[in-house]
Write a protein that holds these residues in place. Structure first.
Motif, PDB file in Angstrom:
ATOM      1  N   UNK A 124      -7.141   4.633  -6.645  1.00  0.00           N
ATOM      2  CA  UNK A 124      -7.959   3.474  -6.336  1.00  0.00           C
ATOM      3  C   UNK A 124      -7.213   2.152  -6.431  1.00  0.00           C
ATOM      4  N   UNK A 125      -5.942   2.225  -6.841  1.00  0.00           N
ATOM      5  CA  UNK A 125      -5.153   0.992  -6.937  1.00  0.00           C
ATOM      6  C   UNK A 125      -4.837   0.449  -5.555  1.00  0.00           C
ATOM      7  N   UNK A 126      -4.539  -0.843  -5.513  1.00  0.00           N
ATOM      8  CA  UNK A 126      -4.204  -1.525  -4.267  1.00  0.00           C
ATOM      9  C   UNK A 126      -2.791  -2.076  -4.360  1.00  0.00           C
ATOM     10  N   UNK A 127      -2.024  -1.919  -3.276  1.00  0.00           N
ATOM     11  CA  UNK A 127      -0.672  -2.459  -3.165  1.00  0.00           C
ATOM     12  C   UNK A 127      -0.640  -3.425  -1.991  1.00  0.00           C
ATOM     13  N   UNK A 128      -0.031  -4.571  -2.188  1.00  0.00           N
ATOM     14  CA  UNK A 128       0.200  -5.513  -1.093  1.00  0.00           C
ATOM     15  C   UNK A 128       1.687  -5.534  -0.809  1.00  0.00           C
ATOM     16  N   UNK A 139       6.641   4.654   5.209  1.00  0.00           N
ATOM     17  CA  UNK A 139       6.185   6.042   5.314  1.00  0.00           C
ATOM     18  C   UNK A 139       5.545   6.499   4.010  1.00  0.00           C
ATOM     19  N   UNK A 140       6.166   6.159   2.875  1.00  0.00           N
ATOM     20  CA  UNK A 140       5.593   6.585   1.598  1.00  0.00           C
ATOM     21  C   UNK A 140       4.237   5.928   1.347  1.00  0.00           C
ATOM     22  N   UNK A 141       4.165   4.629   1.611  1.00  0.00           N
ATOM     23  CA  UNK A 141       2.898   3.923   1.415  1.00  0.00           C
ATOM     24  C   UNK A 141       1.781   4.511   2.280  1.00  0.00           C
ATOM     25  N   UNK A 142       2.096   4.775   3.552  1.00  0.00           N
ATOM     26  CA  UNK A 142       1.052   5.142   4.514  1.00  0.00           C
ATOM     27  C   UNK A 142       0.799   6.637   4.629  1.00  0.00           C
ATOM     28  N   UNK A 149      -2.511  10.060  -3.277  1.00  0.00           N
ATOM     29  CA  UNK A 149      -2.729   9.359  -4.543  1.00  0.00           C
ATOM     30  C   UNK A 149      -3.934   8.424  -4.497  1.00  0.00           C
ATOM     31  N   UNK A 150      -4.545   8.285  -3.315  1.00  0.00           N
ATOM     32  CA  UNK A 150      -5.656   7.347  -3.149  1.00  0.00           C
ATOM     33  C   UNK A 150      -5.243   5.931  -3.540  1.00  0.00           C
ATOM     34  N   UNK A 151      -4.046   5.566  -3.152  1.00  0.00           N
ATOM     35  CA  UNK A 151      -3.538   4.207  -3.346  1.00  0.00           C
ATOM     36  C   UNK A 151      -3.477   3.544  -1.974  1.00  0.00           C
ATOM     37  N   UNK A 152      -4.163   2.451  -1.834  1.00  0.00           N
ATOM     38  CA  UNK A 152      -4.266   1.770  -0.537  1.00  0.00           C
ATOM     39  C   UNK A 152      -3.249   0.646  -0.463  1.00  0.00           C
ATOM     40  N   UNK A 153      -2.514   0.569   0.647  1.00  0.00           N
ATOM     41  CA  UNK A 153      -1.534  -0.486   0.852  1.00  0.00           C
ATOM     42  C   UNK A 153      -1.935  -1.347   2.040  1.00  0.00           C
ATOM     43  N   UNK A 154      -1.948  -2.646   1.829  1.00  0.00           N
ATOM     44  CA  UNK A 154      -2.089  -3.612   2.915  1.00  0.00           C
ATOM     45  C   UNK A 154      -0.730  -4.219   3.194  1.00  0.00           C
ATOM     46  N   UNK A 155      -0.457  -4.479   4.474  1.00  0.00           N
ATOM     47  CA  UNK A 155       0.797  -5.103   4.871  1.00  0.00           C
ATOM     48  C   UNK A 155       0.501  -6.503   5.388  1.00  0.00           C
ATOM     49  N   UNK A 156       1.312  -7.464   4.975  1.00  0.00           N
ATOM     50  CA  UNK A 156       1.045  -8.853   5.346  1.00  0.00           C
ATOM     51  C   UNK A 156       2.343  -9.596   5.617  1.00  0.00           C
ATOM     52  N   UNK A 177      -5.379  -4.936  -7.153  1.00  0.00           N
ATOM     53  CA  UNK A 177      -3.970  -5.029  -6.764  1.00  0.00           C
ATOM     54  C   UNK A 177      -3.092  -4.834  -7.990  1.00  0.00           C
ATOM     55  N   UNK A 178      -2.266  -3.806  -7.953  1.00  0.00           N
ATOM     56  CA  UNK A 178      -1.392  -3.489  -9.083  1.00  0.00           C
ATOM     57  C   UNK A 178       0.078  -3.762  -8.779  1.00  0.00           C
TER      58      UNK A 178
END
Length: 442
Positions: A124-128, A139-142, A149-156, A177-178
């Motif tokens: 449930x953690x979030x990565x920016x 590739x690892x993030x997406x 791992x149910x870790x969501x990554x946003x790209x900005x 966001x961790x």
């Protein structure tokens, strides 16, 4: 002896436990100020102290997987090589010293470093993340963190003017966001991110988030992210730090005690650690890092300036050139030891150069024809070795990035990425000219 003093000043498992410093002039366990030895001196001596038994100047390779204990429960420095190894320990201390960090952790690859850091996050953690990121990290993030791992990554987009970056961060950062993940320069478009600015906003808006900076493209010689506000700096040791294209390895450095304990636990638990031989080779490569990076930078600048005048080249991307949109940031973000002497003009800023052919970005044929004609440059992925490498990111290192995202980032078929090596600069320029000669361009 300088080895004794630098060993006392260096960080490491035992030294850190006793309150010793990291080689930058801080107090040691006896309350005395350790000498502030320079970068090159630390690169040569920290982690390479003479062997206590044989007095060998270069540490031996410790291939043993296990270590004799004094008694049941009497474990000392080493017990099992997955947990700790003398060669890995020496390399970790040396790299941490060069980054100005207390804790260094080596891993089996740069990707293993990324995976271990991500493994520390709860579901449930979030990565920016910056949008222009290494293809393997993307590739690892997406494909791994998101699905397993149910870790969501946003790209900005995190470059550009201060107001734009602040607004983007404030709109993307959440209570979940961790991690905030940066590369600077980015790969392969060599955009720069203001580490100080991002650190300032993250600490104000999402203080629970750690700022991670992938500094592979510059190495500790040109950039020290911890000094600019980052919590963790990561490297693909495979590249400039080892520098000889014969080791696959990664590392993380931090001053944060909680993160150090967490990553040390995961390093041992997951077990994605480098071999003793790879650690020994990487420490050997680290010793010449200052000399190599100076030379890489000087040659890269010469290549960039030459290509900028070539009629077949539409754009040269090199932060050391005044034409780069973040040239001013490069001047303020570069480590003082590598800073330009002049107040203006071009300067060496790493060994990576990207450029766009004057061709249709949707047509891969001109770039392929150019690459096929080269003789000195080697068509290969990776970077940072003594040999010059060249590649087409759209079909090689960034092939895992979607077509839509690559188009947004400008990673199309006319963008070429160059890792400028240590060959004679005249030979490199002549080789590029030969490749560009007679191309059918737009």
């Amino acid at each position: 002896m300088v080895q004794d003093i630098v060993a006392e000043a260096s960080n490491g498992h035992a030294a850190a436990a006793n309150g010793h410093a990291n080689g930058n002039g801080h107090a040691n366990g006896n309350g005395k100020a350790a000498p502030a030895y320079g970068f090159s001196t630390r690169a040569i001596h920290v982690g390479s102290e003479p062997d206590e038994g044989t007095q060998a100047v270069i540490p031996a390779i410790s291939l043993s997987t296990t270590y004799k204990q004094d008694g049941v429960g009497g474990i000392k420095a080493y017990e099992y090589s997955r947990s700790a190894n003398p060669n890995r320990d020496g390399f970790e201390r040396a790299l941490a010293s060069l980054e100005g960090g207390k804790h260094g952790l080596a891993f089996a690859s740069g990707s293993a470093t990324t995976a271990t850091i991500l493994a520390s996050l709860a579901p449930g953690s979030h990565v920016l993340s910056v949008n222009d990121v290494y293809g393997g990290t993307y590739r690892y993030f997406t494909k791994v963190a998101s699905t397993m791992q149910n870790v969501v990554t946003d790209f900005a987009e995190l470059g550009g003017e201060r107001e734009e970056v602040e607004a983007t961060l404030k709109s993307k950062l959440t209570a979940q966001t961790k991690l905030v993940w940066l590369e600077t320069p980015t790969n392969p478009t060599l955009r720069l991110i203001d580490i100080r600015l991002v650190a300032e906003v993250v600490k104000a808006v999402a203080p629970q988030a750690a700022l991670v900076v992938d500094s592979t493209f510059l190495s500790p010689w040109y950039q020290n992210p911890l000094a600019l506000g980052a919590d963790i700096v990561v490297h693909s040791i495979t590249k400039y730090i080892n520098g000889h294209s014969d080791v696959v390895m990664g590392a993380a450095v931090t001053n944060d005690e909680a993160w150090a304990q967490k990553l040390r636990f995961l390093q041992n638990s997951i077990g994605a650690v480098p071999s003793a031989f790879d650690s020994w080779l990487a420490l050997r490569g680290l010793k010449t890092l200052p000399l190599r990076l100076r030379a890489h930078g000087e040659s890269a600048l010469a290549v960039a300036e030459h290509l900028a005048q070539h009629p077949a080249v539409a754009e040269v991307i090199y932060p050391g050139l005044p034409s780069h949109p973040s040239h001013a940031l490069a001047r303020t973000q570069v480590a003082p030891r590598a800073a330009p002497k002049a107040d203006s003009g071009a300067f060496a800023y790493g060994g990576m150069v990207s450029f766009r052919l004057r061709s249709n970005p949707k047509d891969e044929r001109p770039a392929k024809a150019f690459l096929k004609k080269l003789r000195v440059f080697t068509l290969a992925e990776s970077l940072g070795g003594v040999e010059s490498l060249i590649e087409l990111p759209s079909l090689m290192t960034h092939a895992s990035v979607s077509d839509e995202d690559r188009e947004k980032l400008g990673v199309e078929h006319n963008l070429v990425r160059v890792s400028v090596g240590l060959e004679d600069i005249e030979d490199l320029i002549a080789d590029l000219d030969h490749g560009l000669e007679g191309l059918q361009l737009a």
